[in-house]
Design a protein around this motif. Structure first.
Motif, mmCIF file in Angstrom:
data_model
loop_
_atom_site.group_PDB
_atom_site.id
_atom_site.type_symbol
_atom_site.label_atom_id
_atom_site.label_comp_id
_atom_site.label_asym_id
_atom_site.label_seq_id
_atom_site.Cartn_x
_atom_site.Cartn_y
_atom_site.Cartn_z
ATOM 1 N N MET A 179 10.600 19.254 4.034
ATOM 2 C CA MET A 179 9.178 19.413 3.745
ATOM 3 C C MET A 179 8.484 18.059 3.653
ATOM 4 O O MET A 179 7.354 17.882 4.142
ATOM 5 N N ASN A 180 9.160 17.092 3.030
ATOM 6 C CA ASN A 180 8.565 15.759 2.932
ATOM 7 C C ASN A 180 8.426 15.109 4.304
ATOM 8 O O ASN A 180 7.420 14.439 4.580
ATOM 9 N N PHE A 181 9.439 15.293 5.171
ATOM 10 C CA PHE A 181 9.328 14.775 6.529
ATOM 11 C C PHE A 181 8.153 15.420 7.252
ATOM 12 O O PHE A 181 7.415 14.758 7.980
ATOM 13 N N PHE A 182 7.997 16.710 7.070
ATOM 14 C CA PHE A 182 6.901 17.414 7.720
ATOM 15 C C PHE A 182 5.560 16.858 7.272
ATOM 16 O O PHE A 182 4.659 16.622 8.091
ATOM 17 N N LEU A 183 5.392 16.610 5.979
ATOM 18 C CA LEU A 183 4.135 16.077 5.471
ATOM 19 C C LEU A 183 3.850 14.685 6.030
ATOM 20 O O LEU A 183 2.693 14.308 6.235
ATOM 21 N N GLU A 184 4.895 13.925 6.298
ATOM 22 C CA GLU A 184 4.707 12.582 6.830
ATOM 23 C C GLU A 184 4.439 12.577 8.331
ATOM 24 O O GLU A 184 3.693 11.733 8.828
ATOM 25 N N GLU A 185 5.017 13.517 9.055
ATOM 26 C CA GLU A 185 5.025 13.444 10.517
ATOM 27 C C GLU A 185 4.148 14.484 11.218
ATOM 28 O O GLU A 185 3.942 14.402 12.425
ATOM 29 N N SER A 186 3.636 15.461 10.513
ATOM 30 C CA SER A 186 2.915 16.558 11.159
ATOM 31 C C SER A 186 1.570 16.114 11.705
ATOM 32 O O SER A 186 0.942 15.175 11.195
ATOM 33 N N SER A 187 1.148 16.805 12.741
ATOM 34 C CA SER A 187 -0.207 16.605 13.258
ATOM 35 C C SER A 187 -1.195 17.247 12.289
ATOM 36 O O SER A 187 -0.810 18.036 11.420
ATOM 37 N N LEU A 188 -2.469 16.932 12.448
ATOM 38 C CA LEU A 188 -3.474 17.497 11.560
ATOM 39 C C LEU A 188 -3.520 19.012 11.687
ATOM 40 O O LEU A 188 -3.634 19.723 10.676
ATOM 41 N N PHE A 189 -3.410 19.527 12.919
ATOM 42 C CA PHE A 189 -3.431 20.978 13.107
ATOM 43 C C PHE A 189 -2.235 21.624 12.405
ATOM 44 O O PHE A 189 -2.384 22.640 11.720
ATOM 45 N N GLU A 190 -1.033 21.036 12.599
ATOM 46 C CA GLU A 190 0.162 21.588 11.944
ATOM 47 C C GLU A 190 0.014 21.549 10.426
ATOM 48 O O GLU A 190 0.376 22.508 9.739
ATOM 49 N N ARG A 191 -0.501 20.453 9.941
ATOM 50 C CA ARG A 191 -0.652 20.300 8.491
ATOM 51 C C ARG A 191 -1.592 21.365 7.937
ATOM 52 O O ARG A 191 -1.296 22.009 6.919
ATOM 53 N N LYS A 192 -2.714 21.567 8.604
ATOM 54 C CA LYS A 192 -3.674 22.575 8.144
ATOM 55 C C LYS A 192 -3.075 23.976 8.235
ATOM 56 O O LYS A 192 -3.193 24.784 7.320
ATOM 57 N N LYS A 193 -2.443 24.254 9.366
ATOM 58 C CA LYS A 193 -1.918 25.600 9.584
ATOM 59 C C LYS A 193 -0.871 25.978 8.547
ATOM 60 O O LYS A 193 -0.897 27.091 7.993
ATOM 61 N N TYR A 194 0.060 25.055 8.275
ATOM 62 C CA TYR A 194 1.181 25.381 7.412
ATOM 63 C C TYR A 194 0.995 24.909 5.973
ATOM 64 O O TYR A 194 1.941 24.984 5.179
ATOM 65 N N PHE A 195 -0.195 24.475 5.610
ATOM 66 C CA PHE A 195 -0.375 23.977 4.254
ATOM 67 C C PHE A 195 -0.161 25.055 3.190
ATOM 68 O O PHE A 195 0.322 24.739 2.100
ATOM 69 N N PRO A 196 -0.479 26.320 3.441
ATOM 70 C CA PRO A 196 -0.107 27.352 2.463
ATOM 71 C C PRO A 196 1.394 27.402 2.206
ATOM 72 O O PRO A 196 1.827 27.657 1.075
ATOM 73 N N ILE A 197 2.222 27.138 3.236
ATOM 74 C CA ILE A 197 3.674 27.096 3.059
ATOM 75 C C ILE A 197 4.073 25.868 2.250
ATOM 76 O O ILE A 197 4.966 25.932 1.388
ATOM 77 N N VAL A 198 3.414 24.744 2.510
ATOM 78 C CA VAL A 198 3.681 23.530 1.728
ATOM 79 C C VAL A 198 3.420 23.797 0.252
ATOM 80 O O VAL A 198 4.244 23.469 -0.616
ATOM 81 N N LEU A 199 2.280 24.393 -0.050
ATOM 82 C CA LEU A 199 1.929 24.669 -1.445
ATOM 83 C C LEU A 199 2.858 25.708 -2.062
ATOM 84 O O LEU A 199 3.211 25.616 -3.238
ATOM 85 N N TRP A 200 3.233 26.703 -1.282
ATOM 86 C CA TRP A 200 4.201 27.704 -1.773
ATOM 87 C C TRP A 200 5.486 27.009 -2.195
ATOM 88 O O TRP A 200 6.016 27.270 -3.282
ATOM 89 N N TRP A 201 5.993 26.081 -1.367
ATOM 90 C CA TRP A 201 7.242 25.394 -1.679
ATOM 91 C C TRP A 201 7.074 24.481 -2.881
ATOM 92 O O TRP A 201 7.892 24.483 -3.798
ATOM 93 N N LYS A 202 6.013 23.690 -2.886
ATOM 94 C CA LYS A 202 5.809 22.698 -3.952
ATOM 95 C C LYS A 202 5.550 23.366 -5.307
ATOM 96 O O LYS A 202 5.983 22.866 -6.351
ATOM 97 N N LEU A 203 4.840 24.478 -5.303
ATOM 98 C CA LEU A 203 4.491 25.150 -6.561
ATOM 99 C C LEU A 203 5.607 26.048 -7.078
ATOM 100 O O LEU A 203 6.013 25.946 -8.237
ATOM 101 N N THR A 204 6.113 26.917 -6.215
ATOM 102 C CA THR A 204 6.978 27.988 -6.705
ATOM 103 C C THR A 204 8.422 27.569 -6.907
ATOM 104 O O THR A 204 9.206 28.323 -7.488
ATOM 105 N N THR A 205 8.817 26.378 -6.428
ATOM 106 C CA THR A 205 10.148 25.879 -6.761
ATOM 107 C C THR A 205 10.147 25.212 -8.138
ATOM 108 O O THR A 205 11.216 24.932 -8.690
#
Length: 364
Positions: A1-27
């Protein structure tokens, strides 16, 4: 997840940001999927420069029986979590009138393919769509970009389980866990205790892999007696060469690289950060047994410590009416959890000294 946040394109980041927040919050916070999906847009607040809070969509409940617990809906979070949610606000600022943080409109806006789906109008993002987004994250990011083999996939509810187990291993008492996790009774978390052994084994495995990737351990084993396939595996790890040990201190089956030896010596090289496993070929079997014997001893100690942690937590003196607990009992619980984590780190350090691909070579 950290690699994704560092390397993702803006579109990827926007699209999957709900998944990022799900992982960061619910773990970290044991949220049910519906609680995550119905977070309000204004769920976080900055109280001071160092204190941040999140309000969860839980119905605050007053205890009706003596064994019941008052449910709370406000918890403290760290600055990173607060800033991640603020970042998501920026991505969805044009939908600021919607009271929910995650909306179907946002999902639809970043959807690449549209199939024939019938969806009842809803103000917040339905679970089916978040499930779909998680599947897309596995297929398009984890598998294609990071070469994950796809053999196992998490569900949205798994991270709540992780969060509970993680809190238990950190020494949280049952009352604190219940209030954070939204349990009205202490006995509702009982079944999680039975999963701590598996959770701790997984934790050690992940830490072993981290040591292998970042610390370049397990790369100095002599390969004279290995098969061609095993030798190829070891050569792929081999970053430390013999000449790197010319000025190092010889110790049991390897070298100490600590310039301040013996000031930092813990007494056992096997779980020391400064130790490099580099046995001579004639001592290889003996050296590997030296490591594996201690690893097995630590496994037994870890099991004993988990049992002790479980017992202490279940026997803490709780006062459910005042929502308090014995400070002395909590100190004992914290000490036991710290000792458990020390053993887990030691086992991970030892296990990381042998590449997993060659652990069974003696049986060949």
């Amino acid at each position: 997840m950290n690699f994704f946040l560092e390397e993702s394109s803006l579109f990827e980041r926007k699209k999957y940001f709900p998944i990022v927040l799900w992982w960061k919050l619910t773990t970290i916070i044991p949220l049910r999927p519906i609680e995550f999906l119905t977070l309000q847009r204004d769920c976080v607040a900055k109280k001071t420069e160092t204190i941040f809070q999140i309000t969860l969509p839980r119905k605050k409940q007053r205890a009706t029986l003596r064994r019941d617990i008052d449910i709370t809906d406000t918890l403290q979070i760290n600055k990173e979590t607060y800033e991640l949610i603020q970042e998501f606000h920026n991505y969805s600022s044009h939908r600021a009138k919607n009271k929910y943080l995650f909306t179907y409109d946002y999902y639809k806006e970043h959807k690449e393919f549209f199939g024939s789906e019938s969806l009842k109008e809803t103000e917040f993002l339905p679970r089916r769509q978040l499930d779909s987004l998680l599947d897309q994250f596995y297929n398009n990011v984890l598998i294609k970009k990071y070469k994950y083999n796809g053999s196992e996939k998490l569900t949205l509810g798994d991270t709540r389980h992780f969060a509970f187990c993680n809190m238990m291993l950190q020494g949280f008492n049952m009352l604190s866990i219940a209030r954070i996790g939204g349990h009205s009774r202490l006995d509702k978390q009982q079944h999680y205790w039975g999963h701590l052994k598996y959770f701790s084994e997984s934790w050690v495995y992940n830490l072993v892999e981290k040591h292998r990737r970042l610390d370049h351990l397990n790369i100095t084993i002599p390969d004279a007696y290995f098969t061609e396939d095993i030798r190829r595996v070891i050569n792929s790890y081999k970053l430390n060469k013999d000449e790197e040990f010319e000025n190092a201190l010889p110790v049991d089956y390897g070298y100490c690289l600590d310039n301040n030896y013996p000031n930092n010596c813990s007494g056992d090289c096997r779980h020391c950060l400064h130790y490099r496993f580099h046995p001579k070929k004639e001592n290889l079997n003996e050296a590997i047994n030296w490591l594996t014997d201690f690893s097995q001893t630590l496994s037994r100690k870890i099991d004993e410590q988990i049992s002790l942690l479980t017992y202490i937590s279940q026997t803490v003196n709780y006062d459910l009416e005042s929502l308090t607990y014995s400070i002395t009992d909590q100190e004992e619980l914290s000490y036991t959890a710290n000792e458990l984590n020390r053993l887990l780190h030691q086992k991970a350090m030892i296990d990381s000294k042998l590449p997993k691909e060659v652990k069974g070579f003696k049986n060949e």
